[in-house]
Design a protein around this motif. Sequence first.
Motif, mmCIF file in Angstrom:
data_model
loop_
_atom_site.group_PDB
_atom_site.id
_atom_site.type_symbol
_atom_site.label_atom_id
_atom_site.label_comp_id
_atom_site.label_asym_id
_atom_site.label_seq_id
_atom_site.Cartn_x
_atom_site.Cartn_y
_atom_site.Cartn_z
ATOM 1 N N LEU A 231 -10.455 6.357 2.204
ATOM 2 C CA LEU A 231 -10.131 4.983 1.792
ATOM 3 C C LEU A 231 -11.443 4.249 1.603
ATOM 4 O O LEU A 231 -12.178 4.020 2.559
ATOM 5 C CB LEU A 231 -9.297 4.276 2.860
ATOM 6 C CG LEU A 231 -7.818 4.647 2.988
ATOM 7 C CD1 LEU A 231 -7.151 3.769 4.041
ATOM 8 C CD2 LEU A 231 -7.101 4.496 1.662
ATOM 9 N N LYS B 29 -8.772 -1.732 4.726
ATOM 10 C CA LYS B 29 -8.862 -0.353 5.213
ATOM 11 C C LYS B 29 -8.472 -0.245 6.684
ATOM 12 O O LYS B 29 -7.659 0.593 7.062
ATOM 13 C CB LYS B 29 -10.289 0.195 5.018
ATOM 14 C CG LYS B 29 -10.817 0.089 3.608
ATOM 15 C CD LYS B 29 -12.168 0.744 3.461
ATOM 16 C CE LYS B 29 -13.251 0.209 4.370
ATOM 17 N NZ LYS B 29 -13.539 -1.233 4.158
ATOM 18 N N ALA C 299 -9.002 6.964 -2.367
ATOM 19 C CA ALA C 299 -8.196 5.807 -2.761
ATOM 20 C C ALA C 299 -9.092 4.576 -2.673
ATOM 21 O O ALA C 299 -9.656 4.295 -1.617
ATOM 22 C CB ALA C 299 -6.979 5.653 -1.862
ATOM 23 N N ARG D 245 -9.707 13.623 -1.878
ATOM 24 C CA ARG D 245 -9.215 12.563 -2.753
ATOM 25 C C ARG D 245 -9.710 11.227 -2.212
ATOM 26 O O ARG D 245 -9.936 11.079 -1.011
ATOM 27 C CB ARG D 245 -7.681 12.561 -2.833
ATOM 28 C CG ARG D 245 -7.106 13.820 -3.458
ATOM 29 C CD ARG D 245 -5.595 13.732 -3.577
ATOM 30 N NE ARG D 245 -5.154 12.704 -4.509
ATOM 31 C CZ ARG D 245 -5.133 12.844 -5.836
ATOM 32 N NH1 ARG D 245 -5.545 13.977 -6.389
ATOM 33 N NH2 ARG D 245 -4.707 11.868 -6.611
ATOM 34 N N LEU E 94 -8.495 12.379 2.921
ATOM 35 C CA LEU E 94 -8.352 11.237 2.019
ATOM 36 C C LEU E 94 -9.345 10.177 2.455
ATOM 37 O O LEU E 94 -9.362 9.769 3.625
ATOM 38 C CB LEU E 94 -6.931 10.658 2.070
ATOM 39 C CG LEU E 94 -6.741 9.372 1.235
ATOM 40 C CD1 LEU E 94 -6.805 9.676 -0.254
ATOM 41 C CD2 LEU E 94 -5.431 8.674 1.578
ATOM 42 N N GLU F 178 -6.723 5.980 -7.471
ATOM 43 C CA GLU F 178 -6.728 7.127 -6.580
ATOM 44 C C GLU F 178 -6.944 8.396 -7.398
ATOM 45 O O GLU F 178 -6.482 8.519 -8.536
ATOM 46 C CB GLU F 178 -5.412 7.232 -5.802
ATOM 47 C CG GLU F 178 -5.417 8.352 -4.771
ATOM 48 C CD GLU F 178 -4.138 8.402 -3.947
ATOM 49 O OE1 GLU F 178 -3.986 9.356 -3.161
ATOM 50 O OE2 GLU F 178 -3.292 7.495 -4.106
ATOM 51 N N ILE G 156 -4.284 -0.694 -3.201
ATOM 52 C CA ILE G 156 -4.938 0.515 -3.703
ATOM 53 C C ILE G 156 -4.943 0.417 -5.224
ATOM 54 O O ILE G 156 -3.889 0.406 -5.861
ATOM 55 C CB ILE G 156 -4.224 1.779 -3.212
ATOM 56 C CG1 ILE G 156 -4.414 1.903 -1.705
ATOM 57 C CG2 ILE G 156 -4.769 3.020 -3.928
ATOM 58 C CD1 ILE G 156 -3.751 3.101 -1.077
ATOM 59 N N THR H 200 -4.799 -0.831 7.393
ATOM 60 C CA THR H 200 -4.010 0.352 7.050
ATOM 61 C C THR H 200 -4.051 1.369 8.182
ATOM 62 O O THR H 200 -3.018 1.918 8.580
ATOM 63 C CB THR H 200 -4.538 0.984 5.750
ATOM 64 O OG1 THR H 200 -4.438 0.035 4.686
ATOM 65 C CG2 THR H 200 -3.741 2.223 5.394
ATOM 66 N N VAL I 38 -9.658 0.749 -2.393
ATOM 67 C CA VAL I 38 -8.902 -0.379 -1.854
ATOM 68 C C VAL I 38 -9.656 -1.664 -2.137
ATOM 69 O O VAL I 38 -10.869 -1.747 -1.910
ATOM 70 C CB VAL I 38 -8.711 -0.235 -0.325
ATOM 71 C CG1 VAL I 38 -7.809 -1.336 0.217
ATOM 72 C CG2 VAL I 38 -8.158 1.132 0.021
ATOM 73 N N VAL J 276 0.829 -1.203 0.000
ATOM 74 C CA VAL J 276 0.000 0.000 0.000
ATOM 75 C C VAL J 276 0.865 1.254 0.000
ATOM 76 O O VAL J 276 1.766 1.412 0.837
ATOM 77 C CB VAL J 276 -0.940 0.022 1.218
ATOM 78 C CG1 VAL J 276 -1.574 1.396 1.404
ATOM 79 C CG2 VAL J 276 -2.018 -1.047 1.053
ATOM 80 N N ASP J 277 0.616 2.159 -0.945
ATOM 81 C CA ASP J 277 1.241 3.482 -1.011
ATOM 82 C C ASP J 277 0.139 4.527 -0.935
ATOM 83 O O ASP J 277 -0.864 4.421 -1.660
ATOM 84 C CB ASP J 277 1.995 3.681 -2.329
ATOM 85 C CG ASP J 277 3.114 2.661 -2.525
ATOM 86 O OD1 ASP J 277 3.879 2.437 -1.570
ATOM 87 O OD2 ASP J 277 3.205 2.103 -3.637
ATOM 88 N N LEU J 278 0.329 5.547 -0.100
ATOM 89 C CA LEU J 278 -0.646 6.634 -0.061
ATOM 90 C C LEU J 278 -0.015 7.878 0.540
ATOM 91 O O LEU J 278 0.994 7.815 1.244
ATOM 92 C CB LEU J 278 -1.902 6.235 0.723
ATOM 93 C CG LEU J 278 -1.798 5.841 2.198
ATOM 94 C CD1 LEU J 278 -1.756 7.072 3.109
ATOM 95 C CD2 LEU J 278 -2.988 4.972 2.588
#
Length: 333
Positions: free
Chosen positions: A36, A44, A207, A205, A34, A217, A214, A47, A209, A24-26
Motif C-alpha cells: 500500500l 494506509k 495499490a 502488487r 501487496l 493497482e 485506492i 486500512t 492510496v 477501499v477494495d483490495l
Amino acid sequence: MERIAVEAEGLRKRFGDVDALVGVDLQVETGSVLGLLGPNGAGKTTTVRVLTTATLPDEGVARVLGLDVVRQPNEVRRVIGLAGQYAAVDDNLTGRENLRMIGRLTHLAPSVVRRRADELIERFGLTEAASRTARTYSGGMRRRLDLAAALVDRPPVLFLDEPTTGLDPRSRRELWSLIGELVDEGATVLLTTQYLEEADQLADRVAVVDEGRIIAEGTPAQLKAGIGRTVLELELTDEWACGRALAMLDRHPVRRRGTELEITLDTPRAVIEVLGGLDARGIEPERLAVRGPSLDDVFLSLTGHRATADEPGGDESADHEIAETPIAEGAFV
C-alpha cells in the motif's frame, strides 16, 4: 488453503470531519506481498488497523483467511502478526525476554516459547544483544526485534505498517532481506510504505492510496508501463544554462532542483529532440541520464504530487483513531 488471504470490500471510516477511508477494495493473494503506497494521511494505517481488528469500519467487509474482522476478531488475531510504524518493544526487557513475553501472551507452551525465542534471536542477527535491554538497541535492531515479535507464533499473514520508517539505508535493506525470506517461506504480507523503492523491491502488487481511496493497482511493472513516459535527467553548469533550458522546455513537465532538471517526455524520440535543442543553444550538460518511469513518476501522474517520505512517518488520520476493539488477546503486539 484460501487463494485470497486478505480481502476488503467497500471499507469506509470517518473520524469526525475526516474521511479516512472512502470505499477501499483490495485483495492479497496467499504467499504474496501487496504494497500500500501513499503519503502521510492517505489512509494506509487506517486500512491496516481495520484489517487487524484494532479499528471498526463504519461500512464494508474485510476478511483475513476467510475470517470476518468484525464478527470474528479473536480468530483473526490468532492468524496474523503485526509490526507497526514504531517498534512495540519493552525497553526494560532484554531482547530475549521481549520475545518470551510475546510467546506467553499468545499461550504457547513454555518449552516452545524458549525454543522459538532463541530461533528468532539467531535468525534476526540479535544473538550478541539478546541479553541486553531493548533500550540499548539501535533503531535497526529495535525494528528487527519488533518483526521477530510478530513472528513468535508463526502467523501465516503479516501486516507491516511502514516497518522501515526512520531507518538508515543499510538497515532498511537488511530488513527488506528478512521480509523477502519470510515470503519465500510462504508468508502473506500486506506492507504499507511511503518509500517508492521499498514497494518496487518487495511488492508483487502495489495499490496506490490517496485521500482514503485506492486510485490504481497492479504490479510495479504494469503501473510504470501504464504511464508510458521517458525521463531525461540533466545537470547543467549554472543558473544561466538552466534558464535557457527551461525556456525551451515549456511543453514538457520539468522538475528542478538547483541546476538539476528532471524532464518527463512522452516518447523516447523526444529525448533526441530536447538534446538537439540544447546543443543548438550552446548548452552542454555536465551530466545526463535517460530512464524509464519510476513509481514516483506513477504517483505524480496519478495524483499531481509526489509521494514524499517525511520523517517521522505515520498516517495523519491515525491521530483521530480510537481502538474500539480490545487487542490484548491474539498473535500480535
